[in-house]
Design a protein around this motif. Structure first.
Motif, PDB file in Angstrom:
ATOM      1  N   GLN A   1      14.803  25.037   8.308  1.00  0.00           N
ATOM      2  CA  GLN A   1      14.809  25.234   9.758  1.00  0.00           C
ATOM      3  C   GLN A   1      14.126  26.554  10.114  1.00  0.00           C
ATOM      4  OE1 GLN A   1      18.714  24.692  11.477  1.00  0.00           O
ATOM      5  NE2 GLN A   1      18.260  25.992  13.235  1.00  0.00           N
ATOM      6  N   GLY A   2      13.223  26.502  11.090  1.00  0.00           N
ATOM      7  CA  GLY A   2      12.527  27.700  11.535  1.00  0.00           C
ATOM      8  C   GLY A   2      11.205  27.960  10.857  1.00  0.00           C
ATOM      9  N   ASP A   3      10.944  27.306   9.715  1.00  0.00           N
ATOM     10  CA  ASP A   3       9.680  27.498   9.011  1.00  0.00           C
ATOM     11  C   ASP A   3       8.531  26.843   9.772  1.00  0.00           C
ATOM     12  OD1 ASP A   3      10.846  28.931   7.014  1.00  0.00           O
ATOM     13  OD2 ASP A   3      10.579  27.435   5.431  1.00  0.00           O
ATOM     14  N   PRO A   4       7.312  27.327   9.593  1.00  0.00           N
ATOM     15  CA  PRO A   4       6.161  26.666  10.226  1.00  0.00           C
ATOM     16  C   PRO A   4       5.936  25.282   9.644  1.00  0.00           C
ATOM     17  CG  PRO A   4       5.447  28.373   8.689  1.00  0.00           C
ATOM     18  CD  PRO A   4       6.934  28.529   8.842  1.00  0.00           C
ATOM     19  N   ALA A   5       5.375  24.406  10.450  1.00  0.00           N
ATOM     20  CA  ALA A   5       5.171  23.008  10.042  1.00  0.00           C
ATOM     21  C   ALA A   5       3.837  22.880   9.312  1.00  0.00           C
ATOM     22  CB  ALA A   5       5.225  22.091  11.252  1.00  0.00           C
ATOM     23  N   THR A   6       3.837  23.204   8.038  1.00  0.00           N
ATOM     24  CA  THR A   6       2.592  23.189   7.261  1.00  0.00           C
ATOM     25  C   THR A   6       2.346  21.872   6.542  1.00  0.00           C
ATOM     26  OG1 THR A   6       3.768  24.131   5.358  1.00  0.00           O
ATOM     27  CG2 THR A   6       2.693  25.676   6.882  1.00  0.00           C
ATOM     28  N   HIS A   7       3.371  21.008   6.483  1.00  0.00           N
ATOM     29  CA  HIS A   7       3.216  19.768   5.733  1.00  0.00           C
ATOM     30  C   HIS A   7       4.267  18.745   6.149  1.00  0.00           C
ATOM     31  CE1 HIS A   7       6.122  22.249   3.494  1.00  0.00           C
ATOM     32  NE2 HIS A   7       6.698  21.101   3.169  1.00  0.00           N
ATOM     33  N   VAL A   8       4.033  17.513   5.729  1.00  0.00           N
ATOM     34  CA  VAL A   8       4.977  16.407   5.910  1.00  0.00           C
ATOM     35  C   VAL A   8       5.378  15.927   4.525  1.00  0.00           C
ATOM     36  CG1 VAL A   8       5.197  13.994   6.681  1.00  0.00           C
ATOM     37  CG2 VAL A   8       4.046  15.686   8.126  1.00  0.00           C
ATOM     38  N   ILE A   9       6.637  15.528   4.387  1.00  0.00           N
ATOM     39  CA  ILE A   9       7.118  15.011   3.109  1.00  0.00           C
ATOM     40  C   ILE A   9       7.308  13.505   3.209  1.00  0.00           C
ATOM     41  CG2 ILE A   9       9.068  14.972   1.505  1.00  0.00           C
ATOM     42  CD1 ILE A   9       9.460  17.904   1.988  1.00  0.00           C
TER      43      ILE A   9
ATOM     44  N   GLU B   1       0.302   7.529   0.671  1.00  0.00           N
ATOM     45  CA  GLU B   1       0.756   7.992  -0.646  1.00  0.00           C
ATOM     46  C   GLU B   1      -0.404   8.523  -1.479  1.00  0.00           C
ATOM     47  OE1 GLU B   1       4.677   5.441  -1.944  1.00  0.00           O
ATOM     48  OE2 GLU B   1       2.712   4.461  -2.110  1.00  0.00           O
ATOM     49  N   GLY B   2      -1.568   7.939  -1.270  1.00  0.00           N
ATOM     50  CA  GLY B   2      -2.737   8.342  -2.040  1.00  0.00           C
ATOM     51  C   GLY B   2      -3.226   9.742  -1.737  1.00  0.00           C
ATOM     52  N   LEU B   3      -2.679  10.383  -0.694  1.00  0.00           N
ATOM     53  CA  LEU B   3      -3.111  11.720  -0.320  1.00  0.00           C
ATOM     54  C   LEU B   3      -2.456  12.818  -1.145  1.00  0.00           C
ATOM     55  CD1 LEU B   3      -3.168  11.435   3.590  1.00  0.00           C
ATOM     56  CD2 LEU B   3      -5.069  11.167   1.977  1.00  0.00           C
ATOM     57  N   ALA B   4      -1.401  12.485  -1.900  1.00  0.00           N
ATOM     58  CA  ALA B   4      -0.698  13.526  -2.667  1.00  0.00           C
ATOM     59  C   ALA B   4       0.017  12.914  -3.862  1.00  0.00           C
ATOM     60  CB  ALA B   4       0.308  14.253  -1.776  1.00  0.00           C
ATOM     61  N   PRO B   5       0.134  13.664  -4.955  1.00  0.00           N
ATOM     62  CA  PRO B   5       0.860  13.165  -6.130  1.00  0.00           C
ATOM     63  C   PRO B   5       2.367  13.176  -5.888  1.00  0.00           C
ATOM     64  CG  PRO B   5       0.229  15.442  -6.465  1.00  0.00           C
ATOM     65  CD  PRO B   5      -0.409  15.017  -5.167  1.00  0.00           C
ATOM     66  N   GLN B   6       3.068  12.358  -6.657  1.00  0.00           N
ATOM     67  CA  GLN B   6       4.521  12.320  -6.542  1.00  0.00           C
ATOM     68  C   GLN B   6       5.141  13.473  -7.326  1.00  0.00           C
ATOM     69  OE1 GLN B   6       7.428   9.364  -8.491  1.00  0.00           O
ATOM     70  NE2 GLN B   6       7.023   8.425  -6.485  1.00  0.00           N
ATOM     71  N   ARG B   7       6.183  14.061  -6.745  1.00  0.00           N
ATOM     72  CA  ARG B   7       6.916  15.148  -7.394  1.00  0.00           C
ATOM     73  C   ARG B   7       8.408  14.835  -7.352  1.00  0.00           C
ATOM     74  NH1 ARG B   7       3.986  20.486  -4.649  1.00  0.00           N
ATOM     75  NH2 ARG B   7       1.823  19.775  -4.944  1.00  0.00           N
ATOM     76  N   VAL B   8       9.160  15.450  -8.245  1.00  0.00           N
ATOM     77  CA  VAL B   8      10.603  15.242  -8.293  1.00  0.00           C
ATOM     78  C   VAL B   8      11.301  16.523  -7.847  1.00  0.00           C
ATOM     79  CG1 VAL B   8      12.594  14.671  -9.730  1.00  0.00           C
ATOM     80  CG2 VAL B   8      10.380  13.579 -10.167  1.00  0.00           C
ATOM     81  N   ARG B   9      12.260  16.373  -6.951  1.00  0.00           N
ATOM     82  CA  ARG B   9      13.075  17.495  -6.494  1.00  0.00           C
ATOM     83  C   ARG B   9      14.535  17.194  -6.830  1.00  0.00           C
ATOM     84  NH1 ARG B   9       8.918  19.506  -6.635  1.00  0.00           N
ATOM     85  NH2 ARG B   9       7.712  20.552  -5.006  1.00  0.00           N
ATOM     86  N   PRO B  10      15.247  18.139  -7.437  1.00  0.00           N
ATOM     87  CA  PRO B  10      16.626  17.888  -7.866  1.00  0.00           C
ATOM     88  C   PRO B  10      17.604  17.814  -6.702  1.00  0.00           C
ATOM     89  CG  PRO B  10      16.045  20.175  -8.249  1.00  0.00           C
ATOM     90  CD  PRO B  10      14.783  19.486  -7.812  1.00  0.00           C
TER      91      PRO B  10
ATOM     92  N   HIS C   1      12.191  11.665  -5.188  1.00  0.00           N
ATOM     93  CA  HIS C   1      10.769  11.585  -5.502  1.00  0.00           C
ATOM     94  C   HIS C   1      10.014  11.733  -4.181  1.00  0.00           C
ATOM     95  CE1 HIS C   1      11.288   9.274  -9.562  1.00  0.00           C
ATOM     96  NE2 HIS C   1      12.149  10.269  -9.415  1.00  0.00           N
ATOM     97  N   VAL C   2       9.188  12.758  -4.095  1.00  0.00           N
ATOM     98  CA  VAL C   2       8.534  13.073  -2.825  1.00  0.00           C
ATOM     99  C   VAL C   2       7.031  13.265  -3.015  1.00  0.00           C
ATOM    100  CG1 VAL C   2      10.628  14.217  -2.009  1.00  0.00           C
ATOM    101  CG2 VAL C   2       8.818  15.584  -3.062  1.00  0.00           C
ATOM    102  N   ARG C   3       6.310  13.184  -1.907  1.00  0.00           N
ATOM    103  CA  ARG C   3       4.894  13.539  -1.851  1.00  0.00           C
ATOM    104  C   ARG C   3       4.725  14.507  -0.682  1.00  0.00           C
ATOM    105  NH1 ARG C   3       2.014   9.500  -4.904  1.00  0.00           N
ATOM    106  NH2 ARG C   3       3.405   7.741  -5.349  1.00  0.00           N
ATOM    107  N   ILE C   4       4.014  15.585  -0.909  1.00  0.00           N
ATOM    108  CA  ILE C   4       3.842  16.624   0.103  1.00  0.00           C
ATOM    109  C   ILE C   4       2.426  16.518   0.679  1.00  0.00           C
ATOM    110  CG2 ILE C   4       3.870  19.103   0.543  1.00  0.00           C
ATOM    111  CD1 ILE C   4       5.837  19.360  -1.799  1.00  0.00           C
ATOM    112  N   ILE C   5       2.356  16.113   1.950  1.00  0.00           N
ATOM    113  CA  ILE C   5       1.074  15.886   2.619  1.00  0.00           C
ATOM    114  C   ILE C   5       0.763  17.085   3.526  1.00  0.00           C
ATOM    115  CG2 ILE C   5      -0.284  14.299   4.013  1.00  0.00           C
ATOM    116  CD1 ILE C   5       0.884  12.973   1.542  1.00  0.00           C
ATOM    117  N   PRO C   6      -0.329  17.821   3.296  1.00  0.00           N
ATOM    118  CA  PRO C   6      -0.692  18.927   4.191  1.00  0.00           C
ATOM    119  C   PRO C   6      -0.812  18.456   5.637  1.00  0.00           C
ATOM    120  CG  PRO C   6      -2.034  18.967   2.202  1.00  0.00           C
ATOM    121  CD  PRO C   6      -1.278  17.658   2.189  1.00  0.00           C
ATOM    122  N   ALA C   7      -0.443  19.321   6.567  1.00  0.00           N
ATOM    123  CA  ALA C   7      -0.429  18.960   7.987  1.00  0.00           C
ATOM    124  C   ALA C   7      -1.791  18.461   8.458  1.00  0.00           C
ATOM    125  CB  ALA C   7       0.018  20.157   8.820  1.00  0.00           C
TER     126      ALA C   7
END
Length: 229
Positions: free
Chosen positions: A45-53, A28-37, A105-111
Motif C-alpha cells: 500500500q502506498g507504493d508507486p504502480a510500476t507493475h501488474v501481477i 502471460e507471454g510478457l513475463a516469466p513465471q516466478r514463485v513467491r512463498p 506462482h506469479v508473473r510481473i508485467i511492467p506497467a
C-alpha cells in the motif's frame, strides 16, 4: 473465485474469464513465471504502480492498513486474477497491500507493457467495470467487519480463502498466525481464539505443525458461526 462482474449479460468470475484464455495466454507471454512463498508481500500500500501481477496459482489477501497501523481484510484473490491493475490504469499509488496466503506462482508485467496491451486489445472499459465491482465488494466486506460477530467475521474470511485457494485433498492451510487473523478481521486475539475453540474441538480446523491453520470443513464452520450469531 468470489468476485463477479457483468459484461454483455455474462457473469465473469476472474480476469482470466473476463478477457478470455487467448488474451490471458498472450499476457502471460510478457513475463516469466516466478514463485513467491506464503506470507510474502506481493504489493505494498502506498507504493508507486510500476507493475501488474498475474496470479497463475495460489491465493492472496487484499489488506488495508489504517493510520494507526491496524489492518483489515478487504478481499481474497485466486488463480486467474490480476493484482494491482487499477493503480496502473489510473497511475496512482497502491491503495492496498497484497499478501500471499499460500505459495503463489506469479508473473510481473511492467506497467508500460500492460498499458500497451490493454490499449491494443481495447480492454480498458471491461477492466474498469470489473474494478468497480471489486470496490463494491470491498465495501461489503468492510461493512461486515463493523457489524458482524467475531465468529461470523472469522468464518467469512476463512470461507473467502477456501474459495480462492488451490484445492488440496486434506484441506486448506492458512499460513497466518492467530494474531494476524485477529488483525485482519478487526478483533482481539482472545476473541479469535474463543471462536476457533469449538471448531477445533469438532475437528473442523486443526493447527499445523509448521504454523497456521488447516481448514478441514469450511461449510460446518460457517454454519456454526451463523447459528451462534
Amino acid at each position: 473465485m468470489l468476485v463477479s462482474t457483468r459484461d454483455g449479460g455474462h457473469v465473469y468470475k476472474s480476469h482470466l474469464e473476463l478477457i478470455g484464455g487467448s488474451l490471458w495466454s498472450a499476457l502471460e507471454g510478457l513475463a516469466p513465471q516466478r514463485v513467491r512463498p506464503a506470507r510474502s508481500l506481493l504489493l505494498r500500500q502506498g507504493d508507486p504502480a510500476t507493475h501488474v501481477i498475474m496470479l497463475d496459482a495460489g491465493s492472496t489477501l487484499i489488506t488495508l492498513t489504517g493510520q494507526r497501523g491496524e489492518r483489515a481484510l478487504l478481499a481474497v484473490r485466486g488463480a486467474g486474477d490480476l493484482l494491482g491493475e487499477l493503480a496502473v490504469l489510473d497511475e496512482q499509488p497502491r491503495t492496498a497491500s497484497v499478501i500471499a496466503a499460500e505459495a503463489c506462482h506469479v508473473r510481473i508485467i511492467p506497467a508500460s507493457e500492460f498499458l500497451a496491451f490493454v490499449e491494443e486489445h481495447r480492454l480498458l472499459a471491461p477492466l474498469l467495470r470489473h474494478a468497480i465491482t471489486r470496490v463494491r465488494e470491498a465495501e461489503t466486506v468492510r461493512l461486515e467487519l463493523s457489524t458482524a460477530s467475531v465468529p461470523v467475521r472469522l468464518a467469512s474470511a476463512l470461507g473467502r480463502l477456501s474459495a480462492a485457494a488451490s484445492s488440496t485433498a486434506s484441506g486448506l492451510v492458512v499460513r497466518l498466525t492467530q494474531t494476524e487473523l485477529s488483525q485482519m478481521i478487526g478483533a482481539s486475539r482472545n476473541a479469535v481464539g474463543n471462536a476457533l475453540r469449538p471448531w477445533r474441538e469438532a475437528g473442523w480446523v486443526t493447527t499445523e505443525s509448521g504454523g497456521g491453520l488447516l481448514i478441514r470443513n469450511i461449510g460446518a464452520i460457517q454454519s456454526h458461526a451463523h447459528t451462534q450469531a
